[in-house]
Enzyme design. Structure first.
Site, PDB file in Angstrom:
ATOM      1  N   TYR A   1     -14.006   4.268  -1.480  1.00 10.82           N
ATOM      2  CA  TYR A   1     -14.603   5.427  -1.816  1.00 10.82           C
ATOM      3  C   TYR A   1     -15.966   5.471  -1.178  1.00 10.82           C
ATOM      4  CZ  TYR A   1     -10.742   7.652  -4.873  1.00 10.82           C
ATOM      5  OH  TYR A   1     -10.063   8.207  -5.179  1.00 10.82           O
TER       6      TYR A   1
ATOM      7  N   LYS B   1      -4.748  -6.499  -5.270  1.00  5.89           N
ATOM      8  CA  LYS B   1      -3.782  -6.856  -4.091  1.00  5.89           C
ATOM      9  C   LYS B   1      -4.402  -8.155  -3.214  1.00  5.89           C
ATOM     10  CE  LYS B   1      -0.163  -5.865  -1.685  1.00  5.89           C
ATOM     11  NZ  LYS B   1       1.263  -5.915  -2.233  1.00  5.89           N
TER      12      LYS B   1
ATOM     13  N   ASP C   1       1.135  -3.091  -6.696  1.00 11.71           N
ATOM     14  CA  ASP C   1       2.704  -2.617  -6.705  1.00 11.71           C
ATOM     15  C   ASP C   1       3.295  -3.029  -7.615  1.00 11.71           C
ATOM     16  OD1 ASP C   1       2.225  -5.242  -5.657  1.00 11.71           O
ATOM     17  OD2 ASP C   1       3.594  -4.972  -3.905  1.00 11.71           O
TER      18      ASP C   1
ATOM     19  N   ASP D   1      -7.630   4.946  -8.999  1.00 10.74           N
ATOM     20  CA  ASP D   1      -7.399   6.426  -8.796  1.00 10.74           C
ATOM     21  C   ASP D   1      -5.724   6.633  -8.994  1.00 10.74           C
ATOM     22  OD1 ASP D   1      -7.766   9.211  -8.101  1.00 10.74           O
ATOM     23  OD2 ASP D   1      -6.943   8.734  -6.186  1.00 10.74           O
TER      24      ASP D   1
ATOM     25  N   ASP E   1      -3.293   8.342 -12.157  1.00  8.14           N
ATOM     26  CA  ASP E   1      -2.446   9.321 -12.145  1.00  8.14           C
ATOM     27  C   ASP E   1      -0.823   8.761 -12.810  1.00  8.14           C
ATOM     28  OD1 ASP E   1      -4.038  11.422 -11.219  1.00  8.14           O
ATOM     29  OD2 ASP E   1      -2.892  11.886  -9.469  1.00  8.14           O
TER      30      ASP E   1
HETATM   31  C1  IPM Z   1      -9.782  11.595  -9.866  1.00  5.81           C
HETATM   32  C2  IPM Z   1      -9.772  12.475  -8.507  1.00  5.81           C
HETATM   33  C3  IPM Z   1     -11.028  12.316  -7.691  1.00  5.81           C
HETATM   34  C4  IPM Z   1     -10.717  10.928  -7.109  1.00  5.81           C
HETATM   35  C5  IPM Z   1     -10.939  13.309  -6.479  1.00  5.81           C
HETATM   36  C6  IPM Z   1     -10.920  14.782  -6.733  1.00  5.81           C
HETATM   37  C7  IPM Z   1     -11.933  12.961  -5.613  1.00  5.81           C
HETATM   38  O1  IPM Z   1      -8.487  12.543  -7.839  1.00  5.81           O
HETATM   39  O2  IPM Z   1     -10.769  11.630 -10.580  1.00  5.81           O
HETATM   40  O3  IPM Z   1      -9.152  10.867  -9.955  1.00  5.81           O
HETATM   41  O4  IPM Z   1      -9.967  10.543  -6.053  1.00  5.81           O
HETATM   42  O5  IPM Z   1     -11.620  10.110  -7.736  1.00  5.81           O
HETATM   43 MN    MN Z   2      -7.453  11.095  -8.929  1.00  5.88          MN
END
Ligand code: IPM
Ligand code: MN
Length: 329
Positions: free
Chosen positions: A125, A175, A208, A232, A236
């Protein structure tokens, strides 16, 4: 702290469903009896399209003087990907040095909970890299991963401290079998800091494999620490396996400065304006903000109320879900 202090909070509704869910988060906070002195910031894709503003140094300076920032979501379908994400959200994380991305998860049955500590200022990032010979057949694109001893160590130390307040178990996710430079720095730092925390049991998973365990055996986790991009992706997945991304909150923490609170989900332009976004992630992010502001009692009441209506939130409107939460406070 508490009743007698007014908390100055910057509000960035942002794009898509962001303003809709933040409005309900603020309603719930007020209903829980906490008064906030809010300052609105019209930022995000729509503002950028209107006058070219993404984020200014003046705004960043104002934010440094606030008690917290409450953000909805950023990202707009008519803006080139990256302009708002990098220029607003990531710039905020980097310039305000919000180095801990704290993402708690509760399994659907309420039985198991775990926390991912995502390093929030470095890795892929950081923006290292670029193009060579762009738009030619010989084009080269590089995107490096930046890992500093300081950045890695402060995230790992935060995670060890957190583990001592929970079940004394910490897993490093990386990893190391492929990313032998960055992985080596993370692993060495992790092992060195671990020696200072003999009471914390440690584990290591490749990212993984961690994806499999998130789905099949999340009970093995208490606290996880990982780098920015792995964190990140993994968070999710964490949202998806613990009640849905509509429930997952985040704290972006600078333990020495101002911190920012936001849902894990994005701006969801496909459902924006329809009033059907689930506000629970924003409401739970609001509860994390109240914890941070010392309003622990209101934070706990909001959390219990939100958790008790989570199973009922499907198919309801944004306002209906917030009404349910308020009814349970
Ligand atoms: C998160 C989002 C952000 C990230 C994006 C919107 C830049 O996906 O906060 O997880 O990748 O950190
Ligand atoms: Mn995210």
């Amino acid at each position: 702290m508490g009743e007698h202090m007014t908390h100055r909070v910057g509000i960035v509704g942002g794009d898509g469903i962001g303003p809709e869910v933040i409005a309900q988060g603020l309603r719930v906070i007020e209903a829980a009896g906490v008064e906030l002195d809010t300052v609105d910031y019209d930022l995000g894709g729509a503002r950028y399209l209107a006058d070219g503003t993404v984020l200014t140094d003046e705004i960043l300076d104002e934010w440094r003087g606030l008690d917290a920032i409450y953000l909805g979501a950023v990202g707009h379908p008519d803006v080139t990907p990256g302009v708002i994400e990098r220029g607003l959200l990531l710039r905020m994380r980097f310039v305000l040095d919000l180095y801990i991305n704290y993402r708690p998860f509760v399994a659907p049955d309420g039985g198991h909970d775990f926390v991912v500590i995502r390093e929030n200022t470095e890795g892929t990032y950081a923006g290292e890299g670029g193009f060579l010979r762009k738009d030619t057949p010989h084009e080269v694109a590089t995107q490096g991963s930046v890992n500093t001893r300081l950045g890695v160590e402060r995230a790992i130390r935060y995670a060890f401290e957190l583990a001592t307040t929970r079940r004394n178990h910490l897993t490093l996710v990386h990893k190391t079998n492929v990313l032998t430079f960055a992985g080596d720095l993370w692993e060495r730092t992790f092992n060195e800091v671990a020696a200072e925390y003999p009471q914390v049991e440690t584990a290591y998973n490749h990212v993984d494999a961690a994806c499999i365990y998130f789905v099949q055996d999340p009970q093995r986790y208490d606290v996880i620490v990982t780098d920015n991009l792995f964190g990140d992706i993994l968070t999710d997945l964490g949202g998806a396996v613990s009640g849905g991304i509509g429930l997952a909150p985040t704290a972006n923490l600078n333990p020495e400065g101002v911190s920012m609170f936001e849902p894990v989900h994005g701006s969801a332009p496909d459902i924006a304006g329809k009033g059907i976004a689930n506000p629970l992630a924003a409401i739970l992010s609001g509860a994390m903000m109240l914890d941070h502001l010392g309003e622990t009692d209101a934070a706990n009441r909001i959390r219990s109320a939100a958790e008790s209506v989570a199973a009922d939130s499907d198919g309801k409107t944004t306002v209906e879900v917030a009404d349910l939460v308020i009814g349970k406070l």
